[in-house]
Design an enzyme around this catalytic site. Structure first.
Site, PDB file in Angstrom:
ATOM      1  N   CYS A   1       0.099 -20.542  31.494  1.00 50.82           N
ATOM      2  CA  CYS A   1      -0.947 -21.185  32.289  1.00 50.82           C
ATOM      3  C   CYS A   1      -2.333 -20.616  31.986  1.00 50.82           C
ATOM      4  CB  CYS A   1      -0.624 -21.071  33.776  1.00 50.82           C
ATOM      5  SG  CYS A   1       0.771 -22.106  34.220  1.00 50.82           S
TER       6      CYS A   1
ATOM      7  N   LYS B   1       4.180  -8.192  -7.288  1.00 53.30           N
ATOM      8  CA  LYS B   1       3.833  -6.799  -6.979  1.00 53.30           C
ATOM      9  C   LYS B   1       4.805  -5.810  -7.615  1.00 53.30           C
ATOM     10  CE  LYS B   1       1.346  -7.270  -2.619  1.00 53.30           C
ATOM     11  NZ  LYS B   1       1.307  -6.938  -1.194  1.00 53.30           N
TER      12      LYS B   1
ATOM     13  N   ASP C   1       6.195  -3.978   6.202  1.00 60.68           N
ATOM     14  CA  ASP C   1       5.076  -4.315   7.084  1.00 60.68           C
ATOM     15  C   ASP C   1       5.542  -5.011   8.352  1.00 60.68           C
ATOM     16  OD1 ASP C   1       5.900  -6.728   6.132  1.00 60.68           O
ATOM     17  OD2 ASP C   1       3.948  -7.399   5.403  1.00 60.68           O
ATOM     18  N   ASN C   2       6.844  -4.923   8.672  1.00 62.11           N
ATOM     19  CA  ASN C   2       7.288  -5.538   9.924  1.00 62.11           C
ATOM     20  C   ASN C   2       8.504  -4.800  10.462  1.00 62.11           C
ATOM     21  OD1 ASN C   2       9.930  -7.266   9.319  1.00 62.11           O
ATOM     22  ND2 ASN C   2       8.590  -7.358   7.534  1.00 62.11           N
TER      23      ASN C   2
ATOM     24  N   ARG D   1      -6.573  -1.186  -1.461  1.00 68.50           N
ATOM     25  CA  ARG D   1      -5.768   0.012  -1.147  1.00 68.50           C
ATOM     26  C   ARG D   1      -4.487   0.090  -1.960  1.00 68.50           C
ATOM     27  NH1 ARG D   1      -5.262  -4.010   1.811  1.00 68.50           N
ATOM     28  NH2 ARG D   1      -3.284  -4.679   2.712  1.00 68.50           N
TER      29      ARG D   1
ATOM     30  N   ASP E   1      10.106  -6.358  -3.896  1.00 72.75           N
ATOM     31  CA  ASP E   1       9.038  -6.954  -3.080  1.00 72.75           C
ATOM     32  C   ASP E   1       8.900  -8.399  -3.514  1.00 72.75           C
ATOM     33  OD1 ASP E   1       6.552  -7.746  -1.906  1.00 72.75           O
ATOM     34  OD2 ASP E   1       6.004  -5.635  -1.737  1.00 72.75           O
TER      35      ASP E   1
ATOM     36  N   ALA F   1       0.826  -1.211   0.000  1.00 71.27           N
ATOM     37  CA  ALA F   1       0.000   0.000   0.000  1.00 71.27           C
ATOM     38  C   ALA F   1       0.859   1.260   0.000  1.00 71.27           C
ATOM     39  CB  ALA F   1      -0.927  -0.017   1.213  1.00 71.27           C
TER      40      ALA F   1
END
Length: 1057
Positions: A631, A527, A575-576, A514, A503, A478
């Site tokens: 837990c 992309k 994106d990270n 988007r 990419d 995007a």
């Protein structure tokens, strides 16, 4: 690669109306799309359900109700220059009922500097008619038509929203009064060079959700009986409420009057307490309870344009420019007056026109009444408005266009707080840093070039610089698509420069909402290549190359010294956080500027990293995300997030890890050796799983898979719960006498299996299919046949056992002695089939993919999570919400992305001009939902010192490894060099994770190393050869100064070629 974690995740229905009348053919051109694209994006007249595959990420921002309201809105956008097309693009992607493009003007050269759907061959044609087919392709659910007639009262009266981007003040006022009287929502947007203006009038409206945040909830530990009853929450986490919020209660014991009460307004007293009004007449509180925030609709009223002109209310975008909105409010009115008088705008950088505009501003101001009248005019500011009013800049249009489109969506949906009512913006820091620098009329005059709109602001010199730039764009999602559009429009790399975009992802359907360079027929293509081809259509002279590489240590052969040294800068569209940090380290090492940005729903941020000036992206870090205690997941969940994480772990633990381990056992000779070295009881656990996969639970048929799934259901949702209740009965007390099942511990109950329960059957169908997939066994979706198979299965009786240990806390779990049962290990090793005998056998591990609705992954997670939620009486989550949480989806919407990238490209214009003042640059944060904007100058790179030498993260020691003799430096020579040249005694020396030298090394090892060349030590310690592409190594040092004090010093760049 799309956008996302904000900075480093900085935390920051209407009735159906008649559609627009389409007038006679001389005025209207509508595209009738006859094809139905392969991905099923049919032109459905908005009556069908929302296409979740397409709108997935936007739905997580707006929600289904708001999307449905938006699908009832017909929107008219008047003025199809750069700003109009930007707004239209965002609104069409968003998914309104219909969009009409209105323009009576024809394409001119200056339009091409930002109107990305006009080409040189379109000059002289009507802008709306040319843009219509190109905009219609963006979303086949939204009919897009062109209208070239006059905006009569009759024509406008059937619309829900009217947007004016290129209208005279008289027309704005006429249409403003009409819209206000008829309840039509009005947005006025305008940009003039580096200035922008936005106005909203939505009449009387209801805002259903002012901020778009998920409603909060907290667990209650105490409520007092008082005329201002005080609620105390469990001190596990702060409640997060604000005074003025509304809440309701559930599961309260004792003071039951509060359960399911009407929303109560609260007053916050502290991080764990708040008051809720009079509780004095209620019963005594005993225990328990959950308090949940309730979104209460808010009514707001807008003034009409004519009323708002004289008594304006401003939304500030930059607190450092507090005075500017009032000045620009007068300035924009004076521009309209100038245009009316001369039938043209002031000429770029014309002194005479500038003086005339200031005179007109004085006239406008003198005639003002009410709050709009200014005591003093800022003539310098208003002259700049005149100088660049004929300018048209893609980045400013992207920013104002993103905001305007979000306001249109607010008008249609009542989702988020609108701008009340005027917003003015400027980016004058983009101009030359030199004091009083003036461009000449000649430098900025139009020259029938596609960049005329930009030359009007900056002159031709910047245009020449832009053409030479070499930029590396990392990501074509995007943010990447929006950056490429802006690059093409401003003329970046349109000469001898180049944009390299990488990419490794392919296009998916959910991207189309988007990532606007992609179309339905591009799904499954790469992309980077698709985006590169799309922007070459927008500006054929952009030089762009698409790569499919992931950035990281593996691709340093490609993105090597030569590559980075040839760049002017890097733009991240990632994106990270990990990839962002990696690119940040590369940019610091090669001393290249980095443009960093991210979005999260309506939130966005921009950070600019400049060599020797600012801190880097990695200089500040967010606190780590809170993880769920083991837990809590295993035995004591109390929220749907806990059951979803448990279900996600089940998917991996049943269908991925066992298959991977079993395949490693069969194919990797060193697997057994590695497994036996694992700590604690892990060797037994891993081999037990391999034994189950290959021997005891290996299915031979579909019926075996169904049987396995049915028994696993019994184990998880009945037997394990019965065992837990055997250990801790519902009436159990803790050592202090309090009920064990209270506070965050919810008492569970076992479930009874039934083939007539859809959720039970969903689980069995998904689990059996996934189990069959891992073994390559043919699967089935036949529910009737599944029921028949299930009726024949006998499930073993279960009796809870005594002596089974269940850990109550993670601390207890850690302290538990997990010893290895050697006899069991040997038994397992003997019972496993030999890898040779099973050479032909294959298992197929399941890799979680959330966006494929046919693969059973989300079916399994939704069923597994909701069954466990039923065990613990936790409200279930539908598939949409489950996918968001389990899939860790980043909500995204085109409006935020467009606005953020507009700001990024303003910073790019400063970098290309070589701005060197910290205060010229702007880091930005925005939340379009509130709306809120904050700009600040970047933080300077922190300074350190050794002796009298100051240094920052951008500095380093440069050491040439190859001496004049051609020999390489030894470790002894390296240590001596620092002692002699810098008076520093190295105490430790490392490269990456390899320790090359330390003062406490054994003498024999030290003696050997001192005479070795540095590269030889590196290859010996790291056990890796140095690739031919490596021209230099990075060494980290610990040093003492001549007083034996520890000093912090920069790293070393040690060149070897």
């Amino acid at each position: 690669m799309s956008s996302s974690p904000l900075s480093k995740k900085r935390r920051v229905s209407g009735s159906e109306t008649k559609s627009v009348p389409h007038c006679s053919s001389s005025y209207s051109a509508e595209s009738q799309q006859t094809h139905t694209p392969a991905n099923g994006m049919a032109n459905n007249g908005n009556e069908a359900e929302i296409d979740e595959g397409l709108y997935s990420r936007q739905l997580y921002v707006l929600g289904h109700d708001a999307m449905k309201r938006m699908q009832n809105s017909n929107v008219l956008i008047s003025g199809l220059r750069g700003l109009g097309v930007e707004i239209a693009k965002n609104v069409i992607l968003g998914g309104v009922k219909s969009v009409t493009l209105h323009d009576q003007g024809v394409a001119e050269w200056r339009d091409l500097s930002s109107q990305f759907y006009l080409r040189e061959e379109d000059l002289g044609k009507n802008r709306a008619e040319v843009s219509q087919p190109r905009l219609a392709e963006l979303n086949s659910y939204v009919p897009v038509s062109a209208y070239t007639g006059p905006l009569t009262d009759e024509y406008l009266s059937n619309l829900q929203v009217v947007v004016l981007t290129n209208s005279s003040l008289e027309e704005q006022l006429r249409i403003g009064d009409l819209c206000h009287s008829k309840g039509i929502k009005l947005v006025i947007a305008d940009t003039r060079g580096l200035f922008g203006q936005l106005f909203c009038d939505f009449g009387d409206m209801v805002v259903y959700d002012t901020n778009g945040e998920q409603p909060l909830s907290a667990m209650v530990s105490m409520i007092t009986k008082d005329n201002a009853g005080v609620v105390t929450c469990l001190d596990e986490a702060r409640h997060g409420f604000e005074s003025g919020d509304h809440v309701t209660f559930s599961e309260v014991q004792g003071m039951t009057e509060l359960n399911n009460c009407q929303p109560l307004e609260i007053k916050v007293l502290g991080p764990y307490t708040f008051s809720v009004g009079d509780t004095s007449s209620f019963s005594q509180y005993v225990r328990g309870g959950i308090v949940s925030q309730v979104k209460v609709p808010k009514k707001i009223s807008f003034k009409s344009l004519s009323a708002s002109m004289c008594d304006p209310e401003y939304m500030l975008t930059d607190f450092a420019k507090f005075e500017r909105p009032g000045q620009l409010h007068v300035g924009f009115q004076a521009l309209h007056a100038f245009q009316k008088k001369h039938s043209r705008l002031p000429k770029p950088w014309s002194q005479a026109d500038g003086d005339e505009l200031v005179a007109l501003c004085n006239e406008v101001n003198a005639a003002q009444t009410g709050g709009a009248k200014l005591e003093q005019l800022d003539e310098g500011l208003l002259k700049k408005l005149a100088y660049m009013s004929a300018g048209d800049l893609a980045p400013v249009n992207a920013f104002i266009g993103g905001l305007a489109a979000q306001e249109i969506m607010k008008a249609c949906t009542g989702k988020f707080m609108p701008i009340m009512q005027w917003l003015y913006f400027d980016a004058l820091e983009c101009l030359s840093e030199a004091e009083g620098a003036m461009l000449t009329e000649e430098e900025c005059a139009p020259r029938n070039s596609r960049y005329d709109g930009q030359i009007a602001v900056f002159g031709t010199r910047l245009q020449d610089e832009l053409a030479k730039q070499r930029y590396f764009l990392v990501g074509a999602g995007a943010i990447g698509c929006e950056l490429l559009k802006n690059f093409a429009m401003i003329g970046l790399a349109c000469g001898e420069g180049e944009v390299i975009v990488t990419d490794m992802d392919t296009i998916e359907k959910s991207n189309l909402n988007r990532q606007f360079l992609f179309r339905p027929w591009d799904v499954t293509r790469m992309k980077s290549e698709t985006a590169a081809a799309a922007v070459q259509q927008m500006n054929p002279s952009i030089r762009i190359t698409g790569h499919q590489n992931r950035v990281g240590p593996d691709t340093e052969k490609i993105y090597d010294d030569e590559f980075f040294e040839g760049l002017h800068g890097v733009a991240n569209a990632l994106d990270n956080v990990d990839a962002r940090m990696y690119m940040d380290r590369r940019c610091v090492y090669y001393r290249k500027p980095l443009l960093e940005s991210g979005t999260l729903g309506t939130k966005g941020n921009v950070q600019v990293v400049i060599p020797f000036l600012t801190e880097s992206y990695s200089s500040s870090q967010d606190p780590p995300e809170k993880s769920i205690p083991i837990c809590t997941l295993k035995n004591f969940p109390n929220a749907i997030e806990h059951t979803l994480q448990w279900a996600r772990d089940e998917l991996e633990g049943l269908f991925k890890q066992p298959a991977e381990n079993a395949m490693q056992y069969l194919t990797d000779p060193k697997f057994m050796e590695r497994t036996l070295k694992l700590p604690g009881a892990q060797p037994v656990e891993v081999l037990e799983a391999v034994h189950r996969s290959l021997v005891t639970e290996r299915p031979q048929s579909w019926a075996d898979c169904v049987s396995w799934a049915r028994n696993h259901w019994q184990c998880q949702y009945s037997n394990n719960i019965r065992q837990l209740l055997h250990n801790f009965p519902p009436s159990q007390l803790t050592s202090s006498g309090a009920p064990f099942w209270s506070g965050p511990k919810r008492c569970p109950h076992p479930l009874e299996f039934s083939t007539s329960n859809d959720l039970h059957m969903d689980y069995i169908l998904a689990a059996a299919n996934l189990y069959a997939q891992t073994y390559g066994i043919p699967t089935s979706r036949d529910r009737a046949a599944l029921t028949r198979l299930l009726n024949e299965i006998t499930v073993p009786e279960f009796t809870p056992r005594s002596g089974v240990k269940i850990h109550v806390s993670d601390q207890e779990l850690q302290n538990a002695n997990s010893s290895v049962d050697d006899s069991r290990l040997e038994e397992l090793k003997s019972q496993l089939p030999s890898p040779e005998a099973s050479a032909q056998f294959r298992l197929f591990p399941v890799d979680f993919e959330k966006d494929d609705d046919s693969n059973f992954h989300m079916d399994f997670i939704v069923a597994a999570s909701n069954l466990r939620a039923e065990n613990y009486d936790i409200p279930p989550a539908d598939r949409h919400k489950s996918k968001l949480i389990a899939g860790k989806i980043i909500p995204a919407i085109a409006t935020t992305t467009a606005a953020v990238v507009g700001l990024v490209c303003l910073e790019l214009l400063k970098l290309v001009q070589g701005h060197r003042r910290l205060e010229s640059y702007k880091n930005g944060f925005m939340n379009l939902a509130l709306p809120f904007f904050a700009f600040s100058e970047p933080i300077a790179a922190p300074k350190h010192k050794y002796y009298e030498t100051e240094w920052t993260l951008w500095d380093r020691f440069e050491v040439k490894g190859i001496q004049p003799s051609g020999e390489e430096m030894t470790l002894r020579q390296f240590l001596d060099y620092f002692k002699n040249e810098h008076k520093l005694e190295i105490t430790m020396l490392s490269q990456g994770v390899s320790m090359l030298y330390s003062f406490f090394m054994p003498a024999a090892k030290l003696k050997e190393r001192l005479e070795m060349p540095m590269t030889e030590i590196v290859t010996k310690v790291s056990k890796k050869k140095l690739g031919k592409h490596i021209g230099a190594l990075v060494f980290e040092l610990c040093c003492n100064d001549d007083t034996d004090e520890d000093v912090e010093v920069p790293y070393v760049r040690y060149t070897i070629r």
